[in-house]
Design a protein around this motif. Sequence first.
Motif: not given
Length: 946
Positions: A639, A657, A659-661, A664, A706, A709-710, A750-752
């Motif tokens: 990554d 994950d 991309d989704g967290q 990470p 994302g 959001e990040q 919660d995720g991002l």
Amino acid sequence: MPGKVIGRRTYLHVETLAALDEARREAWEQAVRQAEQAAGLERGEQFNVLRLDADGQVALLHYPHFFDNPFPALRESWRFEPSTGEVGYRTYADSLNPPILHRKELLLPSDHPRHDEYLALTAAAESIGLFEDSTRIGYQRQWLALVREKGYRIDGHALVPLGNLEAVDLDAGASHAGTLEAGDAEAAADDATPLHAGWEAARQRTAMVRYGFSAPIQSLARHGFLDGRYRLFDYGCGRGDDVRGLCENGLTAAGWDPYFAPDQPIETADLVNLGFVINVIEDFDERLEALTRAWSLAECLLVVSVMLANQNDPRGARFRDGVMTQRQTFQKYYSQQEIKDFLSDALDEEPIPVAPGVLYIFRDKDAEQRFLADRYRRRRSRLRDPSAPARAPRVSVRRDRRAELYAAHREPLERLWEQWLTLGRKPEKVEVGAEDLLVLIEAFGTFNKALRFLEEHQTETLGEAEVARLLKGAEAERVADLGVYLALLQFERRRPYKHLEEGLQREIKAFFGDYKSACSAGFTRLFAIADSEAVADACREAAEHGLGWLELEERAAEPGQRGGSTEPAVAGASGSALAHSGQREARQEDDARQQDTEAGVTPRGSLTLHTSLVEQLPALLRVYIGAAAALYGDVHNADLIKIHIGSGKLTLMRFDDFDGQALPRMLERVKIKMRDQDVDLFGYGELFEPPFLYRKSRFINEEYPGYPEQVAFDEALDQLEARGLFSLAGYGPPATELTALLARHRWEVDGLRLRRMQTAPELDDACGRFLTFRQLIECGETCERLLAERNSDGNGHAFDNRPKHPESYTALLELAEQVLDPVIDWFGMIRLTYGFCSPALARQIPGRIDPKRDQHAAHERNRLGNLICPRLGAAVDFIIEDEDMREVAQWVAANTPFDRLYFYGADQPIHVSYGPEDSRQIVTMLPGPSGRLLPRSLSVNAFLEA
């Protein structure tokens, strides 16, 4: 009550302490005793003025001749921070422009023998408008100039109108009665006599014609200030190239110059640029005036730039503190430290050097903190260079006919132009699609005529210079790509030229002449990755284009000095694989730094980026990565990729994950050591806890899914760090530790997103540092009685005061953290007499309560789903045994971000809330003549002085 209040700061003379009421005197005495003990000072002799800030900081100030000088100058100051015990010191003994004190009568009791004399001086100053512009009254030189502008001079503690002769004498710098020491006046008079009598610099000749943005404007772009949010004013704009260029980029900018733009209005702005102005002013006082005038216009940031001594050879005759050049201009060449000291003395602000000869001075301190925190995040506003002065447009008599011809064959021509730019050279017939080739030959006769028409059309449309730039850039880009290919070809068995693809053969012939020269160029490029300076430059270029996070040590560390960690912020733990390996690698890095220092070479640091950005990197870095891949394999399975500058290493990191967290967790880290031809693999899982990756937005860019959001998540996490919840320094806290810390403060990932927890805590969970949720929910006489009745009869449908909505628990926690914790920390434990109130409890409380306004219901809703109290937040009533609750209430008002506070008497509980309205409303509820409680609203200051 005596005291000079400016914002959240209060000033007193030390002799005034005895005149304060007992409560205030005790508070001041305690604060001052702590400060003077920490600083080792004796009041009266080493300091004579006190300053107490609302946040508890204490300043001890020394104004010599306080009583005899009408506007005494500050000589020394000590700043004491009670929370840390730290003492800061500043001397103004050698300052050219020390701070001065006004309105001395406010610092003294009203019965002081000279109080009325000082009051009369203040009234006289107000009557002629001396205090109207607060930016010009705080420092000695500007204050004296302002008094003179008003047509007065200072004589003792009086303002005396100036006569004509007096004005001439003052302009010559002969005297500043009552304000300067004798030596200062003599120095001023000496300075007024030029070394070359009658000479005045031709300052307009210093204005440069620029074909790009000036250094200070480019620095603003680099640091993200030219993104459209701010207005800019160029004070001393010269010929106006920067202003014109900024306006062409869609930014709001204006300027003024005494020679080139004297009729333009002088106006305030968010950003004010004082670019290469003060170094061309030969008169010292005028130099100061230009600086302070520019500072008065800056609402957020002043940018000052000057010529440095090592930038130009200062040829010319010596004149004052600079030189008179052969062009009859004046230049003052500064050192970086000299200009920093000058700005600090003149403005009493701490300038921040951002580039050679370029310094920032922030008026907006919040913006300053954001800048200091973010200054190493690479941001770049993509500004087009300012245009050249307007010229008459070229008129082509063939425009219409050629335009029609182009329109008739637009699609094949556009494809041909795109292919031209892709190849970096003119396409050959065999490289064009058969269908397009047929159309072009039918329209233009031959393929070469079609190429000539296309080039002429683009020149007419875009301009000759732009076409040349595009073609030159395309060629350079293609040569670089070929260079990467040829460099990495060294790791393979060389193929004979005749076995190369035909297109590649054409490109080698076009750009290198022959295969041997091409291979030689590839070999040279491959070995360039050993040039640490070149790698560092390429990393800088990448970071400037938003390709990764650069951490660079501009020079090698001193022998034995540890360099800073350049690993991405990845959570570590004691005993983890990362910690063990990091220690070993740190020792190796130290050894390498030691060797480099002895050799006097090698920048060090790293560039870390997402692997999806690799193809956009400068060619040298792609070769660097390709060489590592030849040893390890495809890097795109990871990554993040980290290029180590100066050590010949490459690190690959793989996350769960990614991309989704927003945080990470690292699963694998691979360090490729090209110099040793070795690979180290570090895995995480059962044996070693997978660490978090912090500040992920640093390693991606705005094109990454994302990303907004990040960025929002990272900023929210930084805010929690600023509140002291944790530290992200080094590797940051281990994953389990951070998760627990966030949960304790009712945050969750919660995720991002970083959001408040959506579940209710246990009643016995901590609510702040000193309390539990149970204590805030099950308190008060009525609540305790109802709970006791429930426990005694065992009724399953009995009373329950717990909140139904998770937001109410969060509101209680915020109340505890922001208000109750500081109170308990200062006064000791409190006794809660009324806390959270559910509808069930409200129905049982005897007497009058107001759930719709008192905030005890927090975020609860009624049966219709509406908020019980629209003010939101939460509230409690509490008392502290053996404490004067007025003093407690005043402390709460002065030291916490409370929302509403109700005071019922020195021996009664106070009501305090914390909520989003942040009204800072104070109401006293004291008995009137009839015995009934009468409400009275007060401001915070009025309540503190009551």
